[in-house]
Scaffold this motif. Sequence first.
Motif, mmCIF file in Angstrom:
data_model
loop_
_atom_site.group_PDB
_atom_site.id
_atom_site.type_symbol
_atom_site.label_atom_id
_atom_site.label_comp_id
_atom_site.label_asym_id
_atom_site.label_seq_id
_atom_site.Cartn_x
_atom_site.Cartn_y
_atom_site.Cartn_z
ATOM 1 N N GLU A 89 0.837 -1.211 -0.057
ATOM 2 C CA GLU A 89 -0.032 0.194 0.136
ATOM 3 C C GLU A 89 0.722 1.305 -0.176
ATOM 4 O O GLU A 89 0.296 2.414 -0.409
ATOM 5 C CB GLU A 89 -0.981 -0.119 1.176
ATOM 6 C CG GLU A 89 -0.383 0.079 2.532
ATOM 7 C CD GLU A 89 -0.365 -1.572 3.161
ATOM 8 O OE1 GLU A 89 -0.190 -1.570 4.479
ATOM 9 O OE2 GLU A 89 -0.302 -2.270 2.328
ATOM 10 N N TYR A 90 2.102 1.164 0.416
ATOM 11 C CA TYR A 90 3.001 2.293 0.267
ATOM 12 C C TYR A 90 4.185 2.352 -1.026
ATOM 13 O O TYR A 90 4.862 2.890 -1.008
ATOM 14 C CB TYR A 90 3.921 2.246 1.783
ATOM 15 C CG TYR A 90 2.996 2.535 2.804
ATOM 16 C CD1 TYR A 90 2.016 3.272 3.037
ATOM 17 C CD2 TYR A 90 3.353 1.552 3.808
ATOM 18 C CE1 TYR A 90 1.289 3.344 4.065
ATOM 19 C CE2 TYR A 90 2.702 1.674 5.128
ATOM 20 C CZ TYR A 90 1.515 2.642 5.452
ATOM 21 O OH TYR A 90 0.699 2.742 6.322
ATOM 22 N N GLU A 91 3.651 1.533 -1.723
ATOM 23 C CA GLU A 91 4.205 1.339 -3.146
ATOM 24 C C GLU A 91 4.801 2.691 -3.863
ATOM 25 O O GLU A 91 6.079 2.750 -4.354
ATOM 26 C CB GLU A 91 3.691 0.414 -4.140
ATOM 27 C CG GLU A 91 4.718 -0.100 -5.154
ATOM 28 C CD GLU A 91 3.948 -1.314 -6.081
ATOM 29 O OE1 GLU A 91 4.826 -1.837 -6.621
ATOM 30 O OE2 GLU A 91 2.884 -1.499 -5.619
ATOM 31 N N GLN A 92 3.875 3.577 -3.981
ATOM 32 C CA GLN A 92 4.010 4.862 -4.469
ATOM 33 C C GLN A 92 5.014 5.832 -3.808
ATOM 34 O O GLN A 92 5.728 6.775 -4.243
ATOM 35 C CB GLN A 92 2.798 5.871 -4.653
ATOM 36 C CG GLN A 92 2.272 6.128 -3.381
ATOM 37 C CD GLN A 92 1.389 5.449 -2.610
ATOM 38 O OE1 GLN A 92 1.428 4.009 -2.901
ATOM 39 N NE2 GLN A 92 0.411 5.792 -1.577
ATOM 40 N N TYR A 93 5.572 5.356 -2.482
ATOM 41 C CA TYR A 93 6.635 6.267 -1.759
ATOM 42 C C TYR A 93 7.865 5.708 -1.899
ATOM 43 O O TYR A 93 8.741 6.165 -1.368
ATOM 44 C CB TYR A 93 6.187 5.964 -0.199
ATOM 45 C CG TYR A 93 4.748 6.961 0.070
ATOM 46 C CD1 TYR A 93 4.446 8.180 -0.688
ATOM 47 C CD2 TYR A 93 3.984 6.309 0.753
ATOM 48 C CE1 TYR A 93 3.205 8.869 -0.468
ATOM 49 C CE2 TYR A 93 2.633 7.243 1.107
ATOM 50 C CZ TYR A 93 2.261 8.159 0.427
ATOM 51 O OH TYR A 93 1.171 8.812 0.784
#
Length: 121
Positions: free
Chosen positions: A66-70
């Motif tokens: 869920e934090y892949e974009q960061y």
Amino acid sequence: MGKYKRKRQQKKYRSSDRNYKSPAYREFTRKVRERDKFCLMCYMIDKVKRKRICQVHHIFPWRFKEYEQYRLDPSKSCLLCYRHHQKVSEDFGELKWVKLLLGLVHQSEIEYVEKYGKECY
């Protein structure tokens, strides 16, 4: 030998998930190191006799999808010495450090702009 084998199997992500030699990852780490220059928790300097001492820490854990974009966002990462990196990362306790580390990164970005008169990234 069996003890070490068990530890490797318990990893939640594969180290192959990160390509440390990719141009994007190298650029990301360069930006973080350029901005911080030392551990944000104890102010240990990053380079001593050309040897890197600090590690780039992803504030939002790499292993959570869920934090892949960061993952390659320098504003969501910071530089920590080995001791503090281990402390923050142990026992999945990283999420309790998020607010503190984001505040330290924001302060570091402000100091960078004041010192160099330009944006970090």
